[in-house]
Design an enzyme around this catalytic site. Structure first.
Site, short mmCIF file in Angstrom:
data_model
loop_
_atom_site.label_atom_id
_atom_site.label_comp_id
_atom_site.label_asym_id
_atom_site.label_seq_id
_atom_site.Cartn_x
_atom_site.Cartn_y
_atom_site.Cartn_z
N HIS A 18 0.84 -1.20 0.00
CA HIS A 18 0.00 0.00 0.00
C HIS A 18 0.87 1.24 0.00
O HIS A 18 2.11 1.16 0.01
CB HIS A 18 -1.00 -0.02 1.16
CG HIS A 18 -0.36 -0.19 2.50
ND1 HIS A 18 0.27 0.83 3.15
CD2 HIS A 18 -0.26 -1.27 3.31
CE1 HIS A 18 0.75 0.39 4.30
NE2 HIS A 18 0.46 -0.88 4.42
N ALA A 247 -6.95 2.12 5.04
CA ALA A 247 -7.73 0.88 5.04
C ALA A 247 -7.48 0.19 3.71
O ALA A 247 -7.66 0.80 2.65
CB ALA A 247 -9.21 1.19 5.21
N LYS A 248 -7.04 -1.07 3.80
CA LYS A 248 -6.65 -1.74 2.56
C LYS A 248 -7.84 -2.02 1.65
O LYS A 248 -7.68 -2.29 0.47
CB LYS A 248 -5.90 -3.03 2.87
CG LYS A 248 -4.53 -2.72 3.44
CD LYS A 248 -3.63 -3.92 3.45
CE LYS A 248 -2.35 -3.57 4.18
NZ LYS A 248 -1.61 -4.72 4.64
N ARG A 249 -9.05 -1.93 2.22
CA ARG A 249 -10.19 -2.22 1.34
C ARG A 249 -10.42 -1.10 0.32
O ARG A 249 -11.09 -1.28 -0.67
CB ARG A 249 -11.45 -2.55 2.15
CG ARG A 249 -11.92 -1.49 3.08
CD ARG A 249 -12.89 -2.06 4.12
NE ARG A 249 -12.55 -1.59 5.46
CZ ARG A 249 -12.71 -0.37 5.88
NH1 ARG A 249 -13.21 0.54 5.08
NH2 ARG A 249 -12.38 -0.01 7.10
N ASN A 250 -9.84 0.06 0.59
CA ASN A 250 -9.90 1.13 -0.41
C ASN A 250 -8.83 0.85 -1.46
O ASN A 250 -7.64 0.96 -1.19
CB ASN A 250 -9.64 2.47 0.29
CG ASN A 250 -9.57 3.63 -0.69
OD1 ASN A 250 -9.58 3.43 -1.90
ND2 ASN A 250 -9.47 4.82 -0.15
#
Ligand code: GLU
Length: 310
Positions: A18, A247-250
């Site tokens: 990320h 947030a890695k979901r973004n």
């Protein structure tokens, strides 16, 4: 003669690379490359259950896409191979044996709940281990597969972080005797990172300042194992455009997400380099163009907000 600076980037392949990882990798790489130093990549895949298949290869691919290169690493080899922690157990066992011979290790079969009941956390986060097993009979029947802890005694560790300045930590208060090998057999990050940075001749650790609080424990281990202590530079973290933890979901905070969206690597490097104080403008630039001319080196002191658009 000035010693060559040797820095490293040590990602855990528990997810995609990320922006925070790219940011510390760029800082570490630039410091090495701009001084004619060396740069190593090491995969910290000790936590088998959390390791994601394919993540290591993806991280290396993303780093290359960003324009970074390394002198030593999992895919290019080097004099200190292997560069993958899961293949380095013998090094960690040797360090444990040294500490065991010096009577500095003991077995601990406390449960988390037991520790939490007795210990009071000095800050938020994990409580310092209150030493419950320190003087227990080592031949007793263990309640569970025991962990190995190191005795920190009354050590107060002081060091100067290159960015954050002088730091002091009373290990007994802040950490207590800490775990070097878990009951389930996993080596602790604190042990592995010290053994590996020393074995790989890293002279300068550059990493995110979420690890500043680990540094005193690591310096204690370097000194106890008679290993040369590197210099430390902790860079502020990258936060989301909204000012929160990434947030890695973004998907727009992972390098592969940004790649998939068609953004050019030079746009990412330009913004990261500007945030890191390596350039006065955030215009697109190739990583290779950062080195060479005089870098302004105005390191940031505050977390950097990831941009909403590239
Ligand atoms: N593997 C650690 C992480 O990904 C970094 C360790 C270090 O740089 O010391 O957070």
């Amino acid at each position: 003669m000035r010693k060559v600076i040797h820095t490293r980037f040590a990602p855990s392949p528990t997810g995609e690379l990320h922006l925070g990882g790219a940011w510390t990798a760029l800082a570490s790489w630039t410091l090495a490359r701009s001084t004619g130093g060396r740069f190593t990549v090491r995969m910290e895949d000790l936590d088998g259950p959390r390791t994601i298949v394919g993540a290591a290869a993806q991280i290396l691919d993303d780093l290359r896409w960003l324009g970074l290169d390394w002198d030593e690493g999992p895919d290019v080899g080097g004099p200190h191979a292997p560069y993958v922690q899961s293949a380095r157990s013998e090094h960690y066992e040797r360090a444990l044996a040294t500490l065991r011979e010096a009577q500095l290790l003991y077995r601990c079969d406390c449960s988390r709940a037991e520790i939490a009941r007795i210990a009071s956390a000095p800050h938020e986060g994990e409580a310092a281990y209150p030493g419950l097993c320190r003087d227990r009979d080592p031949r007793r029947t263990m309640k569970r597969p025991p962990a190995w802890r190191v005795r920190v005694g009354d050590r107060v560790v002081s060091f100067v972080d290159e960015l954050r300045g002088p730091q002091t930590e009373d290990l007994q208060v802040e950490a207590g005797d800490f775990v070097l090998k878990r009951g389930d057999g996993l080596y602790a990050y604190q042990l592995a990172v010290v053994v590996d940075d020393a074995a790989m001749a890293i002279s300068q650790v550059v990493r995110g300042d979420d690890l500043l609080a680990s540094t005193a424990r690591q310096i204690f281990l370097y000194e106890t194992l008679s290993l040369p202590v590197p210099r430390f530079l902790h860079v502020p973290l990258v936060i989301s455009p909204e000012g929160e933890r990434l947030a890695k979901r973004n998907s727009m905070v992972t390098i592969s997400g940004i790649r998939k969206a068609g953004v050019d690597a030079s746009a990412v490097i330009g913004k990261l380099a500007h945030g890191l104080g390596l350039r006065t403008s955030d215009a697109p630039v190739a990583a290779s163009e950062l080195i060479g001319d005089a870098i302004p080196w105005r390191w940031p002191t505050q977390p950097w907000r990831a941009p909403t658009a590239w």
